[in-house]
Design a protein around this motif. Structure first.
Motif, PDB file in Angstrom:
ATOM      1  N   PHE A   1      -3.477   5.316 -13.668  1.00 24.78           N
ATOM      2  CA  PHE A   1      -4.935   5.376 -13.624  1.00 24.78           C
ATOM      3  C   PHE A   1      -5.524   4.062 -13.126  1.00 24.78           C
ATOM      4  CE2 PHE A   1      -9.184   4.911 -15.480  1.00 24.78           C
ATOM      5  CZ  PHE A   1      -9.797   5.993 -14.871  1.00 24.78           C
ATOM      6  N   LYS A   2      -4.984   2.934 -13.576  1.00 21.89           N
ATOM      7  CA  LYS A   2      -5.467   1.626 -13.124  1.00 21.89           C
ATOM      8  C   LYS A   2      -5.281   1.482 -11.616  1.00 21.89           C
ATOM      9  CE  LYS A   2      -4.804  -1.032 -17.367  1.00 21.89           C
ATOM     10  NZ  LYS A   2      -3.997  -2.072 -18.028  1.00 21.89           N
ATOM     11  N   THR A   3      -4.118   1.883 -11.128  1.00 24.78           N
ATOM     12  CA  THR A   3      -3.846   1.815  -9.684  1.00 24.78           C
ATOM     13  C   THR A   3      -4.832   2.687  -8.921  1.00 24.78           C
ATOM     14  OG1 THR A   3      -1.499   1.425 -10.096  1.00 24.78           O
ATOM     15  CG2 THR A   3      -2.098   2.230  -7.903  1.00 24.78           C
ATOM     16  N   PHE A   4      -5.024   3.909  -9.386  1.00 28.05           N
ATOM     17  CA  PHE A   4      -5.941   4.833  -8.727  1.00 28.05           C
ATOM     18  C   PHE A   4      -7.372   4.321  -8.787  1.00 28.05           C
ATOM     19  CE2 PHE A   4      -8.591   8.684  -8.555  1.00 28.05           C
ATOM     20  CZ  PHE A   4      -8.173   9.184  -7.334  1.00 28.05           C
ATOM     21  N   ASN A   5      -7.759   3.759  -9.917  1.00 32.54           N
ATOM     22  CA  ASN A   5      -9.110   3.226 -10.071  1.00 32.54           C
ATOM     23  C   ASN A   5      -9.372   2.076  -9.088  1.00 32.54           C
ATOM     24  OD1 ASN A   5     -11.591   3.454 -11.344  1.00 32.54           O
ATOM     25  ND2 ASN A   5     -11.129   1.815 -12.777  1.00 32.54           N
TER      26      ASN A   5
ATOM     27  N   PHE B   1      -6.201   6.499  -0.870  1.00 36.36           N
ATOM     28  CA  PHE B   1      -6.782   7.545  -1.710  1.00 36.36           C
ATOM     29  C   PHE B   1      -6.106   8.890  -1.432  1.00 36.36           C
ATOM     30  CE2 PHE B   1      -9.927  10.926  -2.428  1.00 36.36           C
ATOM     31  CZ  PHE B   1     -10.295  10.678  -3.743  1.00 36.36           C
ATOM     32  N   ASN B   2      -6.033   9.241  -0.157  1.00 30.81           N
ATOM     33  CA  ASN B   2      -5.479  10.547   0.214  1.00 30.81           C
ATOM     34  C   ASN B   2      -3.986  10.662  -0.065  1.00 30.81           C
ATOM     35  OD1 ASN B   2      -7.969  11.549   1.082  1.00 30.81           O
ATOM     36  ND2 ASN B   2      -7.694  10.673   3.119  1.00 30.81           N
ATOM     37  N   ASN B   3      -3.281   9.542  -0.064  1.00 25.75           N
ATOM     38  CA  ASN B   3      -1.830   9.564  -0.256  1.00 25.75           C
ATOM     39  C   ASN B   3      -1.401   9.069  -1.632  1.00 25.75           C
ATOM     40  OD1 ASN B   3      -1.322  10.494   2.414  1.00 25.75           O
ATOM     41  ND2 ASN B   3      -1.701   8.418   3.160  1.00 25.75           N
ATOM     42  N   PHE B   4      -2.333   8.981  -2.558  1.00 23.84           N
ATOM     43  CA  PHE B   4      -1.997   8.474  -3.886  1.00 23.84           C
ATOM     44  C   PHE B   4      -0.940   9.351  -4.555  1.00 23.84           C
ATOM     45  CE2 PHE B   4      -2.627   8.854  -8.503  1.00 23.84           C
ATOM     46  CZ  PHE B   4      -2.285   7.564  -8.871  1.00 23.84           C
ATOM     47  N   LYS B   5       0.097   8.697  -5.025  1.00 28.55           N
ATOM     48  CA  LYS B   5       1.149   9.346  -5.810  1.00 28.55           C
ATOM     49  C   LYS B   5       1.532   8.383  -6.926  1.00 28.55           C
ATOM     50  CE  LYS B   5       1.880  12.983  -3.190  1.00 28.55           C
ATOM     51  NZ  LYS B   5       0.850  13.959  -3.393  1.00 28.55           N
ATOM     52  N   ALA B   6       1.523   8.899  -8.146  1.00 28.66           N
ATOM     53  CA  ALA B   6       1.942   8.079  -9.279  1.00 28.66           C
ATOM     54  C   ALA B   6       3.462   7.915  -9.235  1.00 28.66           C
ATOM     55  CB  ALA B   6       1.526   8.748 -10.580  1.00 28.66           C
ATOM     56  N   HIS B   7       3.921   6.744  -9.604  1.00 30.76           N
ATOM     57  CA  HIS B   7       5.362   6.498  -9.661  1.00 30.76           C
ATOM     58  C   HIS B   7       5.891   7.049 -10.979  1.00 30.76           C
ATOM     59  CE1 HIS B   7       5.152   4.009  -6.111  1.00 30.76           C
ATOM     60  NE2 HIS B   7       4.121   3.369  -6.646  1.00 30.76           N
TER      61      HIS B   7
ATOM     62  N   PHE C   1      -6.678  12.467  -8.339  1.00 28.92           N
ATOM     63  CA  PHE C   1      -5.858  11.777  -9.335  1.00 28.92           C
ATOM     64  C   PHE C   1      -4.844  12.744  -9.953  1.00 28.92           C
ATOM     65  CE2 PHE C   1      -5.158  10.374 -13.790  1.00 28.92           C
ATOM     66  CZ  PHE C   1      -4.456   9.210 -13.502  1.00 28.92           C
ATOM     67  N   LEU C   2      -5.310  13.916 -10.366  1.00 32.97           N
ATOM     68  CA  LEU C   2      -4.411  14.892 -10.969  1.00 32.97           C
ATOM     69  C   LEU C   2      -3.325  15.336  -9.988  1.00 32.97           C
ATOM     70  CD1 LEU C   2      -6.949  17.044 -13.007  1.00 32.97           C
ATOM     71  CD2 LEU C   2      -5.283  15.391 -13.890  1.00 32.97           C
ATOM     72  N   ASN C   3      -3.701  15.548  -8.743  1.00 32.73           N
ATOM     73  CA  ASN C   3      -2.713  15.925  -7.723  1.00 32.73           C
ATOM     74  C   ASN C   3      -1.699  14.805  -7.500  1.00 32.73           C
ATOM     75  OD1 ASN C   3      -3.745  18.494  -7.277  1.00 32.73           O
ATOM     76  ND2 ASN C   3      -5.074  17.816  -5.585  1.00 32.73           N
TER      77      ASN C   3
END
Length: 193
Positions: free
Chosen positions: A160-164, A145-151, A186-188
């Motif tokens: 969004f699916k990955t984050f969800n 969660f804390n290190n989420f980065k979209a590719h 998510f936005l970050n």
């Protein structure tokens, strides 16, 4: 192949008159579905999964009062009340339904269990692991969660699916973030595309 997959999904979801079947890698979903299914069967059915079986309190009573004063007579136990019998029946229902929700390949694991609560405890320990294993899952989910980065190569929908999925893992570990925190993370994580 698609028909076999559909049958597996059908079985794992259950129905209004059929318990969901446990699929090994879907334990958390199964436990949620099973709880809902048992609650639907009766208000108190789920209670015996949480608290364990009802054991009626029986008291000894003396029969043949005249003989008892002379040292004779017989002591017998009182009978269970209607409320006791109803509670015991709810426990039997919970035990039966949960047993039916365990696939044949896992049935040997629960075959010696004596109550619905015992079955659930055995399955929870098997699939969720010890407290140490649960802590590790929580730590992993928090890190994701804390290190989420979209590719950069994935679509917004895929991100969004990955984050969800990450948020769902946290929820399964009883960690809930506010909607504001979740949206901000998510936005970050989207960065600049």
């Amino acid at each position: 192949m698609a028909q076999a997959l559909s049958l597996n999904v059908f079985n794992s979801v259950g129905g209004s008159n059929r318990a969901p079947i446990l699929v090994a890698n879907e334990y958390h979903h199964w436990s949620q579905r099973m709880e809902r299914y048992l609650r639907r069967l009766g208000r108190d059915v789920w209670r015996f999964v949480e608290e364990g079986p009802h054991v009626p309190v029986l008291t000894p009573i003396q029969t043949d009062g005249a003989t008892a004063r002379l040292g004779g007579g017989q002591r017998v136990m009182s009978r269970p009340t209607k409320d006791d019998l109803d509670k015991m029946e709810n426990d039997v229902v919970a035990f039966y339904e949960i047993s039916c929700g365990v696939a044949p390949d896992n049935f040997d694991i629960i075959i010696n269990c004596k109550s619905a609560k015992e079955i659930c405890d055995v399955l929870k320990n098997l699939y969720e692991g010890s407290e140490q294993a649960q802590d590790k899952k929580l730590t992993t989910a928090l890190n994701e969660f804390n290190n989420f980065k979209a590719h950069t190569s994935e679509s917004l929908e895929d991100s969004f699916k990955t984050f969800n999925l990450i948020v769902t893992k946290l929820s399964n570990a009883s960690t809930i973030h506010s909607n504001h925190e979740t949206n901000l993370q998510f936005l970050n994580g989207l960065g600049r595309h």
